[in-house]
Design an enzyme around this catalytic site. Structure first.
Site, short mmCIF file in Angstrom:
data_model
loop_
_atom_site.label_atom_id
_atom_site.label_comp_id
_atom_site.label_asym_id
_atom_site.label_seq_id
_atom_site.Cartn_x
_atom_site.Cartn_y
_atom_site.Cartn_z
N GLU A 716 -114.36 -76.75 -72.23
CA GLU A 716 -113.78 -77.06 -70.91
C GLU A 716 -114.68 -78.09 -70.22
OE1 GLU A 716 -113.35 -73.23 -69.10
OE2 GLU A 716 -111.99 -72.52 -70.66
N GLU A 895 -110.07 -73.29 -61.75
CA GLU A 895 -109.54 -73.84 -63.00
C GLU A 895 -109.02 -75.26 -62.76
OE1 GLU A 895 -109.42 -72.30 -65.92
OE2 GLU A 895 -109.63 -70.16 -65.52
#
Length: 1019
Positions: A716, A895
């Protein structure tokens, strides 16, 4: 039934259709299906279908043809049926007939059903690997008592873990997938949402003795510092005013603006520490991929540091380069009058064995300063295909400068925190398991966001069907398949191919991930990713180098061992590419590339070991096609914008050297050492006290804490770019940044999983475990960064200095926009069927304030995607543990999408580093507004901001858990995928209308992705 159906005839077609529908229903029974196979009906059905296909030239009897296919589909649900289908040459028959139907759009239902049958009957293959475990091994200091890592360590050495013999023995496997995969959402309902109020209620507990927690006192010197020896801004006593600067306007850089930071004029350079050599000679040898003449040397870049007139510290400027036809000779030379120094390295020459061997530079350059010439001393770090070199002599320099066109690489817009020289120094102290010695060009040059917008890619009609059809051709026309290994981490003997028209691959650099490459056709390659170390799965992140390409040719890349059931690659996301040639032409940027992109289930199966005990689970393929702009370029591909551990170290060191110590309190400490021997940095940022008088020192020490962390999941990388934006904003001279520093003390752990990042993992650390599932009981030997990060928070709780906000930055692979997950007892109870006592439950709704603020200030942020539900499966994550055990009410996971946005200012655009860094800055501004709102003397909290009860009551109480289950179906499935994936049903005849629409739901995304039935809408 078989007596009624038969070859083509215009008579009794209605009776024929009814008979076929009945037969298809009967054949769904395993007993009937076996009976049909035993009587040879599979071959008969195929013969009947071919006959109707040939004679129905005007396509008037599509329903009958579809009925025959439905019968074949039903009988192939069992293993005997699939075998009979293969033996009857069914793959070739259906492939040929479906290819003939492609020209007529109204025949798509026949093509889709044929594709479904062929995919289902395609023999399951094992991945062409010796083991599904990582190609790299790291011996753990402690073996976990249970779990997948323990299971993997306990396997006998001779076990074949790639595929199980029993995987395809059960008829129920395919059938169960058909029946359950699509109806998954209906089965689990709200099972994962925590319904036990006793477990939901935060129970603040230290978990460790106070005496043990005192070890963390060293990380909080700001609580005892008296600043008596510091040169502060003012030593005159002033009236003490709390948050005096909070009333000023908030100025925030947007994605279109550049960050600026004042530099301390006294700071001229950075002291670079010598590191240890990274590697032995084995890794020093690189194949010569560019096909250069043996008589020529490969020249590479001189490094320039140029003091830009923007009060920025000198950043490396890669200068001019001479391009000779065919890239026979490459040289970067000085063309600026403001050059401060060069950096030289080793001259790399090509020998007869077509390998690049480092040779010591025998001549010194008089115009090279000692600082620059020491760049590569005592180290065996290589820079990509073109290694750093000094100019051997003025004569050679003049010759090369007159033989080609000058191309100047001007990177004046590059981030002030990127320094090529410093990056190399940081690489020297980075420890990897494969002991990488090479440096990827994008990490060295840096990245400048491209000046153009990159819209979300529109999915072309039928792209998945076409790709699957090409995969089926491999089985039908096996002689056309090259099947040649061109790159293999498991085989050290495997060398780069010598042929001119074969691509060369490499991933032996920090964060690289590519295990094996097989050439399938002339311009098509299957790529296999490496598992996370000490694991046998988690394949999603990729970062690799390609060279030896030609222009005007579409090269197809298939990454064939992905595991997630869906991906944003099906919804407009493109992979990223970095061209070295473009970087040398003043465009050092990662750009979105690729056409014909899709993500689909393939015919490679996972073993039960890799699938958590389930048999026959399939892998998925990411496929994309790229046409290169430059011949013999060196290009890099990545899942998302790479951000390495060495980049973080460089970033922090530059920030430390650039800040004004009279205004900013900046401290960088080593939280702990990772399993791989790397340091996990922790940063403290706040404003210096106005003076060393008691009132100002008191205000300094009593500022509330904000605790931030990022990059617990290595794949990520967008989380690191958001963190970069946060750090640069906090260190900027912006007036609101100064107000923010005066309001809070920031404790930041910018990379919780350095080892995973360095070694190219997607999700795990070297322990083979997801560190974000270890917060409940972290092991100090296996999970040191989590153990000590939790220890810091426990220490703050022990001294009654709980952080006002804890936020862990993440990336999301299946949803668009930026959003937050938080924790709420009341909202969790509202979204279950357990209503007892929930209506009387009192809860401070302050946890929703920060997300609401961000939805109003950050263009990429979407409140509608936020959720505050607590799930059982997430009880060991940072967000839930910090909320439940530490007692931080505002505990979040933020996120960020890997794809793009479907709302707001960036709607329809893929997200870039500008937007991610902007999000990090906007998060800071949100904290400043949160501070203002939380001050009762200055502001009354707007009632509308927290008036959520009516919104929640209006939303459905049967919404599934948005952070666990909706992930799989956040985007609506492509009807094309549903129609002919191996787990779908398509019994509807409505699709046989004359004007059959596109089976891919191009226009349904906006309507369904924001549906009340799949999201908790709390706007």
């Amino acid at each position: 039934m078989f007596k009624i159906i038969g070859p083509f005839s215009k008579k009794n077609t209605s009776l024929m259709k009814v008979a076929l529908d009945t037969l298809a229903a009967l054949l769904k029974s395993k007993t009937n299906a076996r009976r049909a196979v035993d009587r040879g009906y599979v071959h008969m059905l195929l013969t009947i279908y071919v006959d109707w296909h040939r004679h129905d030239s005007r396509h008037r009897y599509m329903l009958i043809r579809k009925g025959v296919l439905q019968c074949i589909k039903s009988v192939t649900n069992i293993k005997l049926g699939r075998k009979a289908f293969i033996d009857a040459n069914g793959m070739k028959i259906l492939y040929n007939t479906s290819q003939e139907c492609l020209a007529v759009r109204t025949l798509d239902p026949l093509v889709n059903t044929s594709s479904l049958i062929m995919r289902k009957c395609f023999p399951k293959n094992r991945l062409p690997l010796p083991t599904i475990k990582s190609a790299f091994h790291f011996q753990l200091p402690v073996i976990p008592a249970s779990g997948p890592v323990a299971q993997m360590y306990n396997l006998p050495p001779d076990v074949d873990d790639v595929v199980d013999e029993s995987d395809d023995n059960d008829d129920a496997e395919t059938e169960s997938e058909i029946e359950t995969e699509d109806d998954k959402d209906q089965n689990f309902k709200n099972d994962d949402i925590e319904t036990d109020i006793n477990k939901l209620k935060p129970r603040q507990e230290l978990g460790r003795p106070l005496e043990e927690l005192k070890m963390y006192e060293q990380f909080f010197p700001e609580l005892t510092e008296n600043f008596q020896e510091c040169d502060l801004v003012s030593k005159e006593p002033k009236p003490f005013v709390s948050n005096a600067n909070l009333g000023g306007p908030i100025v925030v850089p947007t994605a279109g603006e550049e960050f600026s930071a004042e530099t301390n004029p006294s700071v001229i350079g950075i002291s670079l520490k010598e590191g240890n050599p990274l590697l032995t000679e084995e890794y020093n040898r690189r194949p010569a991929f560019l096909g250069l003449p043996k008589k020529d040397s490969i020249k590479a870049s001189s490094l320039l540091q140029q003091n830009v007139q923007r009060n920025l510290l000198p950043s490396c400027q890669c200068l001019s380069q001479e391009i000779v036809t065919g890239l026979d000779r490459i040289s970067l030379q000085n063309t600026s009058e403001n050059d401060q120094y060069y950096a030289t390295g080793c001259v790399i020459k090509k020998d007869n064995k077509t390998s690049l061997t480092p040779l010591a530079c025998s001549k010194t350059c008089e115009h090279v300063s000692p600082c620059g010439s020491s760049l590569f001393e005592g180290s065996s770090v290589h820079l990509g295909k073109f290694c750093c070199t000094g100019v051997e002599s003025e004569e050679e320099d003049s010759k090369s400068s007159s033989s080609g066109e000058q191309v100047v690489l001007e990177v004046s817009d590059v981030s002030p925190v990127h320094d090529c020289d410093l990056y190399i120094e940081m690489v020297k102290t980075t420890k990897s398991i494969p002991e990488y010695s090479e440096v990827a060009y994008p990490d060295y040059f840096g990245h400048i966001p491209p000046p153009f917008k990159e819209p979300i890619l529109e999915r072309p009609y039928g792209v998945q069907r076409t790709k699957i059809s090409q995969d089926i051709e491999r089985l039908i026309h096996q002689n056309d398949i090259i099947d040649r290994v061109v790159y293999d981490l498991d085989n050290s003997i495997c060398s780069a191919p010598e042929e001119v028209d074969v691509l060369k691959f490499n991933s032996k650099f920090e964060s690289g991930n590519l295990r094996k490459v097989i050439q399938i056709r002339k311009n098509e390659y299957d790529l296999i990713l490496n598992s996370d170390i000490n694991s046998n799965h988690y394949h999603q992140w990729f970062y690799f180098e390609v060279s030896g390409m030609k222009t005007g040719i579409g090269y197809r890349f298939n990454i064939i061992n992905c595991e997630k059931s869906n991906s944003q690659f099906n919804y407009g996301m493109q992979p990223l590419m970095y061209s070295v040639q473009e970087a040398l032409n003043s465009r050092p940027s990662w750009t979105r590339v690729g056409t014909d992109i899709c993500y689909y289930k393939n015919h490679f199966s996972r073993s039960s070991i890799a699938a958590g005990g389930q048999k026959g689970k399939s892998y998925y393929t990411i496929t994309f096609t790229v046409t290169f702009q430059h011949k013999d370029d060196v290009c890099y591909f990545a899942y998302h914008y790479p951000y390495t551990y060495s980049t973080l170290k460089m970033h922090l060191q530059k920030l430390e050297s650039m800040h004004n110590p009279q205004q900013i309190y900046f401290r960088q400490d080593a939280l702990c050492e990772t399993l791989g021997g790397n340091i996990c940095p922790i940063v403290t940022i706040t404003a210096m006290p106005e003076s060393n008088y008691y009132e100002h020192i008191c205000q300094f020490r009593n500022r509330p804490y904000i605790f931030l962390s990022a990059r617990v999941h290595p794949g990520e990388t967008n989380a690191s770019w958001v963190m970069k934006g946060t750090l640069e904003y906090l260190m900027s001279s912006n007036p609101s940044a100064q107000s923010l520093r005066e309001s809070y003390i920031f404790k930041i752990i910018p990379m919780l999983n350095p080892d995973g990042v360095i070694n190219g993992n997607h999700r795990c650390s070297l322990s083979g475990e997801d560190l974000n599932r270890q917060w409940q009981n972290p092991n100090p030997d296996l999970h040191p960064t989590i153990y000590h990060a939790k220890g810091l928070l426990q220490y703050l709780a022990a001294i009654k200095r709980l952080p006002l906000v804890y936020c862990d930055y993440h990336g999301h692979s299946r949803k668009k926009n930026v959003f937050m997950y938080g924790c709420s007892i009341k909202e969790t109870m509202w979204h279950t069927n357990v209503n007892t006592a929930s209506c009387d439950l009192m809860e401070d709704p302050g946890y929703r304030v920060l997300p609401k603020i961000l939805s109003q200030t950050a263009p990429a942020f979407c409140m509608g995607s936020c959720s505050f539900v607590v799930e059982k499966s997430k009880e060991s994550t940072a967000r839930v543990v910090v909320w439940r055990e530490i007692g931080v009410q505002r505990s979040y996971t933020m996120e960020s999408t890997l794809c793009g946005c479907d709302q707001g200012k960036y709607k329809g655009l893929q997200i870039g580093t500008k937007e991610l860094e902007e999000m990090g800055a906007k998060f800071c501004v949100g904290l400043l507004r949160l501070k203002r709102m939380a001050s009762p003397l200055e502001y009354n909290l707007p009632s509308g901001l927290l008036d959520i009860e009516n919104e929640l009551i209006e939303s459905s109480c049967k919404v599934t858990s948005p952070t666990t289950y909706v992930l799989d179906e956040d985007e609506p499935r492509f009807l094309e995928e549903v129609d002919y994936s191996a787990e779908s049903n398509d019994d509807q005849d409505a699709e046989l209308a004359d004007n059959v629409g596109d089976y891919e739901a191009n226009n349904q995304e906006d309507g369904l992705s924001d549906s009340d039935s799949t999201r908790i809408l709390l706007s």
